[in-house]
Design a protein around this motif. Sequence first.
Motif, PDB file in Angstrom:
ATOM      1  N   GLY A  89       0.643  -1.370  -0.114  1.00  0.00           N
ATOM      2  CA  GLY A  89      -0.031   0.294  -0.149  1.00  0.00           C
ATOM      3  C   GLY A  89       0.981   1.386   0.011  1.00  0.00           C
ATOM      4  O   GLY A  89       0.505   2.243  -0.782  1.00  0.00           O
ATOM      5  N   ALA A  90       2.060   1.248   0.968  1.00  0.00           N
ATOM      6  CA  ALA A  90       2.739   2.481   0.844  1.00  0.00           C
ATOM      7  C   ALA A  90       3.203   2.464  -0.539  1.00  0.00           C
ATOM      8  O   ALA A  90       3.586   3.893  -1.039  1.00  0.00           O
ATOM      9  N   GLY A  91       3.918   1.471  -1.195  1.00  0.00           N
ATOM     10  CA  GLY A  91       4.604   1.658  -2.522  1.00  0.00           C
ATOM     11  C   GLY A  91       3.668   2.076  -3.376  1.00  0.00           C
ATOM     12  O   GLY A  91       4.003   2.846  -4.528  1.00  0.00           O
ATOM     13  N   THR A  92       2.173   1.780  -3.589  1.00  0.00           N
ATOM     14  CA  THR A  92       1.377   2.111  -4.513  1.00  0.00           C
ATOM     15  C   THR A  92       1.159   3.704  -4.257  1.00  0.00           C
ATOM     16  O   THR A  92       1.020   4.279  -5.226  1.00  0.00           O
ATOM     17  N   ARG A  93       1.053   4.092  -3.139  1.00  0.00           N
ATOM     18  CA  ARG A  93       1.046   5.664  -2.957  1.00  0.00           C
ATOM     19  C   ARG A  93       2.414   6.383  -3.512  1.00  0.00           C
ATOM     20  O   ARG A  93       2.157   7.205  -4.274  1.00  0.00           O
ATOM     21  N   LEU A  94       3.469   5.926  -3.174  1.00  0.00           N
ATOM     22  CA  LEU A  94       4.789   6.462  -3.439  1.00  0.00           C
ATOM     23  C   LEU A  94       5.048   6.330  -5.040  1.00  0.00           C
ATOM     24  O   LEU A  94       5.528   7.286  -5.729  1.00  0.00           O
ATOM     25  N   GLY A  95       4.532   5.246  -5.652  1.00  0.00           N
ATOM     26  CA  GLY A  95       4.470   5.149  -7.423  1.00  0.00           C
ATOM     27  C   GLY A  95       3.312   5.532  -7.672  1.00  0.00           C
ATOM     28  O   GLY A  95       3.432   5.397  -9.195  1.00  0.00           O
ATOM     29  N   SER A  96       2.297   6.281  -7.260  1.00  0.00           N
ATOM     30  CA  SER A  96       1.413   6.688  -8.048  1.00  0.00           C
ATOM     31  C   SER A  96       0.629   5.641  -8.786  1.00  0.00           C
ATOM     32  O   SER A  96       0.038   5.869  -9.663  1.00  0.00           O
ATOM     33  N   GLY A  97       0.292   4.447  -8.163  1.00  0.00           N
ATOM     34  CA  GLY A  97      -0.315   3.421  -8.931  1.00  0.00           C
ATOM     35  C   GLY A  97       0.324   1.965  -8.491  1.00  0.00           C
ATOM     36  O   GLY A  97       1.347   1.825  -7.920  1.00  0.00           O
ATOM     37  N   CYS A  98      -0.323   1.204  -9.004  1.00  0.00           N
ATOM     38  CA  CYS A  98      -0.129  -0.311  -8.473  1.00  0.00           C
ATOM     39  C   CYS A  98       0.266  -1.157  -9.864  1.00  0.00           C
ATOM     40  O   CYS A  98       0.266  -0.528 -11.029  1.00  0.00           O
ATOM     41  N   THR A  99       0.407  -2.427  -9.600  1.00  0.00           N
ATOM     42  CA  THR A  99       0.838  -3.360 -10.729  1.00  0.00           C
ATOM     43  C   THR A  99      -0.345  -3.384 -11.711  1.00  0.00           C
ATOM     44  O   THR A  99      -0.009  -3.347 -12.852  1.00  0.00           O
ATOM     45  N   SER A 100      -1.447  -3.366 -11.506  1.00  0.00           N
ATOM     46  CA  SER A 100      -2.522  -3.534 -12.418  1.00  0.00           C
ATOM     47  C   SER A 100      -2.659  -2.376 -13.111  1.00  0.00           C
ATOM     48  O   SER A 100      -2.889  -2.260 -14.334  1.00  0.00           O
ATOM     49  N   GLY A 101      -2.582  -0.958 -12.225  1.00  0.00           N
ATOM     50  CA  GLY A 101      -2.585   0.234 -13.157  1.00  0.00           C
ATOM     51  C   GLY A 101      -1.497   0.556 -13.992  1.00  0.00           C
ATOM     52  O   GLY A 101      -1.816   0.889 -15.170  1.00  0.00           O
ATOM     53  N   HIS A 102      -0.289   0.249 -13.758  1.00  0.00           N
ATOM     54  CA  HIS A 102       0.768   0.635 -14.402  1.00  0.00           C
ATOM     55  C   HIS A 102       1.120  -0.656 -15.422  1.00  0.00           C
ATOM     56  O   HIS A 102       1.421  -0.262 -16.531  1.00  0.00           O
ATOM     57  N   GLY A 103       1.087  -1.666 -14.752  1.00  0.00           N
ATOM     58  CA  GLY A 103       1.653  -2.952 -15.503  1.00  0.00           C
ATOM     59  C   GLY A 103       0.738  -3.393 -16.632  1.00  0.00           C
ATOM     60  O   GLY A 103       1.077  -3.710 -17.542  1.00  0.00           O
ATOM     61  N   VAL A 104      -0.628  -3.435 -16.186  1.00  0.00           N
ATOM     62  CA  VAL A 104      -1.446  -3.998 -17.022  1.00  0.00           C
ATOM     63  C   VAL A 104      -2.092  -2.942 -18.149  1.00  0.00           C
ATOM     64  O   VAL A 104      -1.876  -2.786 -19.545  1.00  0.00           O
ATOM     65  N   CYS A 105      -2.656  -1.718 -17.470  1.00  0.00           N
ATOM     66  CA  CYS A 105      -3.269  -0.918 -18.146  1.00  0.00           C
ATOM     67  C   CYS A 105      -2.359   0.218 -18.797  1.00  0.00           C
ATOM     68  O   CYS A 105      -2.599   0.920 -19.937  1.00  0.00           O
ATOM     69  N   GLY A 106      -1.405   0.864 -18.034  1.00  0.00           N
ATOM     70  CA  GLY A 106      -0.466   1.802 -18.258  1.00  0.00           C
ATOM     71  C   GLY A 106       0.267   1.394 -19.480  1.00  0.00           C
ATOM     72  O   GLY A 106       0.670   2.138 -20.293  1.00  0.00           O
ATOM     73  N   ILE A 107       0.983   0.108 -19.397  1.00  0.00           N
ATOM     74  CA  ILE A 107       1.612  -0.374 -20.345  1.00  0.00           C
ATOM     75  C   ILE A 107       0.874  -0.441 -21.614  1.00  0.00           C
ATOM     76  O   ILE A 107       1.315  -0.086 -22.881  1.00  0.00           O
ATOM     77  N   ALA A 108      -0.336  -0.831 -21.734  1.00  0.00           N
ATOM     78  CA  ALA A 108      -0.988  -1.012 -22.846  1.00  0.00           C
ATOM     79  C   ALA A 108      -1.434   0.308 -23.517  1.00  0.00           C
ATOM     80  O   ALA A 108      -1.698   0.271 -24.713  1.00  0.00           O
ATOM     81  N   ASN A 109      -1.394   1.361 -22.644  1.00  0.00           N
ATOM     82  CA  ASN A 109      -1.741   2.615 -23.119  1.00  0.00           C
ATOM     83  C   ASN A 109      -0.386   3.390 -23.476  1.00  0.00           C
ATOM     84  O   ASN A 109      -0.251   4.552 -23.807  1.00  0.00           O
ATOM     85  N   LEU A 110       0.815   2.680 -23.527  1.00  0.00           N
ATOM     86  CA  LEU A 110       2.150   3.165 -23.961  1.00  0.00           C
ATOM     87  C   LEU A 110       2.519   4.451 -23.017  1.00  0.00           C
ATOM     88  O   LEU A 110       3.111   5.088 -23.548  1.00  0.00           O
ATOM     89  N   SER A 111       2.157   4.265 -21.881  1.00  0.00           N
ATOM     90  CA  SER A 111       2.495   5.460 -20.969  1.00  0.00           C
ATOM     91  C   SER A 111       4.033   5.419 -20.537  1.00  0.00           C
ATOM     92  O   SER A 111       4.264   4.465 -19.886  1.00  0.00           O
ATOM     93  N   PRO A 112       4.818   6.261 -20.865  1.00  0.00           N
ATOM     94  CA  PRO A 112       6.323   6.282 -20.062  1.00  0.00           C
ATOM     95  C   PRO A 112       6.450   6.296 -18.673  1.00  0.00           C
ATOM     96  O   PRO A 112       7.294   5.429 -18.146  1.00  0.00           O
ATOM     97  N   ARG A 113       5.561   6.791 -18.160  1.00  0.00           N
ATOM     98  CA  ARG A 113       5.522   6.784 -16.551  1.00  0.00           C
ATOM     99  C   ARG A 113       5.297   5.128 -16.169  1.00  0.00           C
ATOM    100  O   ARG A 113       5.935   4.822 -15.297  1.00  0.00           O
ATOM    101  N   SER A 114       4.349   4.757 -16.829  1.00  0.00           N
ATOM    102  CA  SER A 114       3.992   3.369 -16.451  1.00  0.00           C
ATOM    103  C   SER A 114       4.889   2.344 -16.770  1.00  0.00           C
ATOM    104  O   SER A 114       5.797   1.368 -16.000  1.00  0.00           O
ATOM    105  N   LEU A 115       5.960   2.711 -17.733  1.00  0.00           N
ATOM    106  CA  LEU A 115       6.812   1.830 -18.124  1.00  0.00           C
ATOM    107  C   LEU A 115       7.799   1.819 -17.122  1.00  0.00           C
ATOM    108  O   LEU A 115       8.593   0.863 -16.984  1.00  0.00           O
ATOM    109  N   VAL A 116       8.351   3.094 -16.625  1.00  0.00           N
ATOM    110  CA  VAL A 116       9.355   3.044 -15.636  1.00  0.00           C
ATOM    111  C   VAL A 116       8.862   2.470 -14.412  1.00  0.00           C
ATOM    112  O   VAL A 116       9.818   1.740 -13.500  1.00  0.00           O
ATOM    113  N   ALA A 117       7.788   2.700 -13.856  1.00  0.00           N
ATOM    114  CA  ALA A 117       7.049   2.241 -12.624  1.00  0.00           C
ATOM    115  C   ALA A 117       7.150   0.523 -12.827  1.00  0.00           C
ATOM    116  O   ALA A 117       7.541   0.010 -11.797  1.00  0.00           O
TER     117      ALA A 117
END
Length: 138
Positions: A89-117
């Motif tokens: 939970g602390a990591g998701t706040r620090l990283g502005s999102g979780c594995t599902s938000g960044h890893g599944v949805c963010g990568i699918a949307n080609l988000s650079p921030r999600s790629l780094v996360a």
Amino acid sequence: MTLADVTPQIAGGVLIGLAAALLILVNGRVAGISGIFGMVLDGGVGERFWRTAFLAGLVLPALWLITSGATVTMEGGWPLYAVAGALVGAGTRLGSGCTSGHGVCGIANLSPRSLVATLTFMLMGMLTVWLVRHGGLA
């Protein structure tokens, strides 16, 4: 390892992808669990129903499994999992999102921030496994 051994994991991955795709197509929302959960806790007015239903869909299968008489073991015990959950939970706040938000949805949307996360949490996960297995942290 056979296909039968990995079939539940494959099915789970397909269901996660399908749920994320449906949520963005139907509601226009990203399936980031930490954001969905945070908005329920913060009192996101007007969208609480779908967020609560989404979270219930995550929890109900586990409850069904436990009540169906299946053997569920947790090697570390509840206190370890509570601490691990708090750290996640602390990591998701620090990283502005979780594995599902960044890893599944963010990568699918080609988000650079999600790629780094995603690269960051994958590398940290690999480092943690290595340290536990070879670094004497077990």
